[in-house]
Design an enzyme around this catalytic site. Sequence first.
Site, PDB file in Angstrom:
ATOM      1  NE  ARG A   1      80.413  19.904  22.458  1.00  0.00           N
ATOM      2  CZ  ARG A   1      80.009  18.745  21.983  1.00  0.00           C
ATOM      3  NH1 ARG A   1      80.678  18.170  21.004  1.00  0.00           N
ATOM      4  NH2 ARG A   1      78.956  18.151  22.466  1.00  0.00           N
TER       5      ARG A   1
ATOM      6  CE  LYS B   1      64.940   5.300  16.794  1.00  0.00           C
ATOM      7  NZ  LYS B   1      66.182   4.523  16.929  1.00  0.00           N
TER       8      LYS B   1
ATOM      9  N   GLY C   1      72.209  18.326  22.865  1.00  0.00           N
ATOM     10  CA  GLY C   1      71.750  17.583  21.696  1.00  0.00           C
ATOM     11  C   GLY C   1      71.107  18.457  20.638  1.00  0.00           C
TER      12      GLY C   1
ATOM     13  N   GLY D   1      74.616  13.308  25.154  1.00  0.00           N
ATOM     14  CA  GLY D   1      74.448  12.077  25.936  1.00  0.00           C
ATOM     15  C   GLY D   1      74.643  12.311  27.420  1.00  0.00           C
TER      16      GLY D   1
HETATM   17  P1  AMP Z   1      66.703  13.288  19.371  1.00  0.00           P
HETATM   18  O1  AMP Z   1      68.126  13.136  18.969  1.00  0.00           O
HETATM   19  O2  AMP Z   1      66.090  12.084  19.951  1.00  0.00           O
HETATM   20  O3  AMP Z   1      66.472  14.542  20.212  1.00  0.00           O
HETATM   21  O4  AMP Z   1      65.887  13.489  18.031  1.00  0.00           O
HETATM   22  C1  AMP Z   1      66.072  14.578  17.200  1.00  0.00           C
HETATM   23  C2  AMP Z   1      65.476  14.280  15.872  1.00  0.00           C
HETATM   24  O5  AMP Z   1      64.099  14.010  16.018  1.00  0.00           O
HETATM   25  C3  AMP Z   1      65.607  15.430  14.911  1.00  0.00           C
HETATM   26  O6  AMP Z   1      66.466  15.069  13.874  1.00  0.00           O
HETATM   27  C4  AMP Z   1      64.184  15.622  14.418  1.00  0.00           C
HETATM   28  O7  AMP Z   1      64.112  15.823  13.022  1.00  0.00           O
HETATM   29  C5  AMP Z   1      63.511  14.321  14.795  1.00  0.00           C
HETATM   30  N1  AMP Z   1      62.057  14.478  14.917  1.00  0.00           N
HETATM   31  C6  AMP Z   1      61.368  15.352  15.633  1.00  0.00           C
HETATM   32  N2  AMP Z   1      60.040  15.230  15.418  1.00  0.00           N
HETATM   33  C7  AMP Z   1      59.879  14.231  14.525  1.00  0.00           C
HETATM   34  C8  AMP Z   1      58.751  13.638  13.873  1.00  0.00           C
HETATM   35  N3  AMP Z   1      57.521  14.067  14.135  1.00  0.00           N
HETATM   36  N4  AMP Z   1      58.987  12.651  13.005  1.00  0.00           N
HETATM   37  C9  AMP Z   1      60.234  12.225  12.741  1.00  0.00           C
HETATM   38  N5  AMP Z   1      61.331  12.748  13.316  1.00  0.00           N
HETATM   39  C10 AMP Z   1      61.162  13.738  14.190  1.00  0.00           C
END
Ligand code: AMP
Length: 408
Positions: free
Chosen positions: A36, A202, A353, A376
């Site tokens: 950054r 999620k 992210g 974000g």
């Molecule tokens: P996000 O911040 O929503 O982009 O989520 C990132 C996180 O999603 C990372 O820490 C990954 O380890 C997690 N992730 C990706 N695939 C899976 C999965 N199949 N089950 C659980 N966590 C996951």
Amino acid sequence: MRKKTIEDLHVHGKKVLVRVDFNVPIKDGSITDDNRIVQALPTIQYLLDEEAKIILFSHLGRVKTEEDKASNSLRVVADRLQELLARPVTFIPQTRGAILENAINSMNVGDIIMVENTRFEDLNGNKESKNDPELGAYWAGLGDLFVNDAFGTAHRAHASNVGIASLKEAAAGFLMEKELHYIGETVENPERPFVAILGGAKVSDKIGVIDNLLKKADKVLIGGGMAYTFMKALGYNIGTSIVENDKLELAKSLLEKAGGKLILPVDLVVSKEFKPDAAHRVTTYEKIQDDEMGLDIGPKTIKLFKKELKNAKTVVWNGPLGVFEFEAFAKGTRAICEILAGLKNAKTIIGGGDSAAAAIQMGFQDDFTHISTGGGASLEFLEGKELPGVTSLDDAVECDCGEDCGCH
Ligand code: AMP
């Protein structure tokens, strides 16, 4: 409407207040990733070349108690910036007061001051984070012009971005301009085929993004934890995989709305345990056992995604395809990095992210057209939302000759 950029300002000899995003990871007092800071160098270097006086503002971490101050001081960042620029950076361990004011008043052109963490003001009634008008006015009063180069905080209306911008001639720095170009304009007017890849934990975090990208992209490839909510909505047994049961109806309606645009994984890597060295196997959605969870996309899905991406001219990616933090489940995310790195005629953009962190960690930082510095902020931008840190900048004045020639 195009926003004013730093090159639209007359900065020579002026005190330029610059909001940067120096919210870097720090472990045991040392910076573990200075990306950054490096990304803000073009703006700082331009102001040096143009003989401005530079006053830098940034936040760092969260400051909730007096004790948080020691571990969230920007002193270590000022030291790193000094090394990168190979010239002095004066760190002022305060966010307001006589020492800061005197230091600014005695600046010469080419001098750089780094003000202490703007969030220290949050100890005093969340003044920074609530965009307290008195604080914004105080900071605005310290300089002549404002440059916002902190895309990472552009989705928040804080005193150090929106507060100052609303009281000063305000323009985007080079990094902000780059982010607006790639995450904004490119997504608005993509060269087609335009393929989006969405992963991460999620669905609920990315509903707005899926919705918006379904309207704009030709295909939306889904991986990561969010895929299981879709698969359960389709009636599959997903074992102990991560799922949001309250989002099943939503997943169904997104699938209906997508009309074939939304591409789900066809196989996966499952394990009985969530740990780095867990035993695992590749299987299909029909054959997940009750005690198994999906932790990565499988080889057939990688092949399918590769085919979908083959002729893409624009690709936007947000969210890892599996639990990339564990080597055994990082194959899908790494494969996507490799596929995108091989698309020589496409604009490839990572929307910040964890996917940005994964790509950089896996050594692909130079293989994308753009890796966003905002988590974000890029998500909200990809949702099609206005970002207050951007809206608060001045609109560019287009010249009478009808071209973007800078004659104003
Ligand atoms: P996000 O911040 O929503 O982009 O989520 C990132 C996180 O999603 C990372 O820490 C990954 O380890 C997690 N992730 C990706 N695939 C899976 C999965 N199949 N089950 C659980 N966590 C996951």
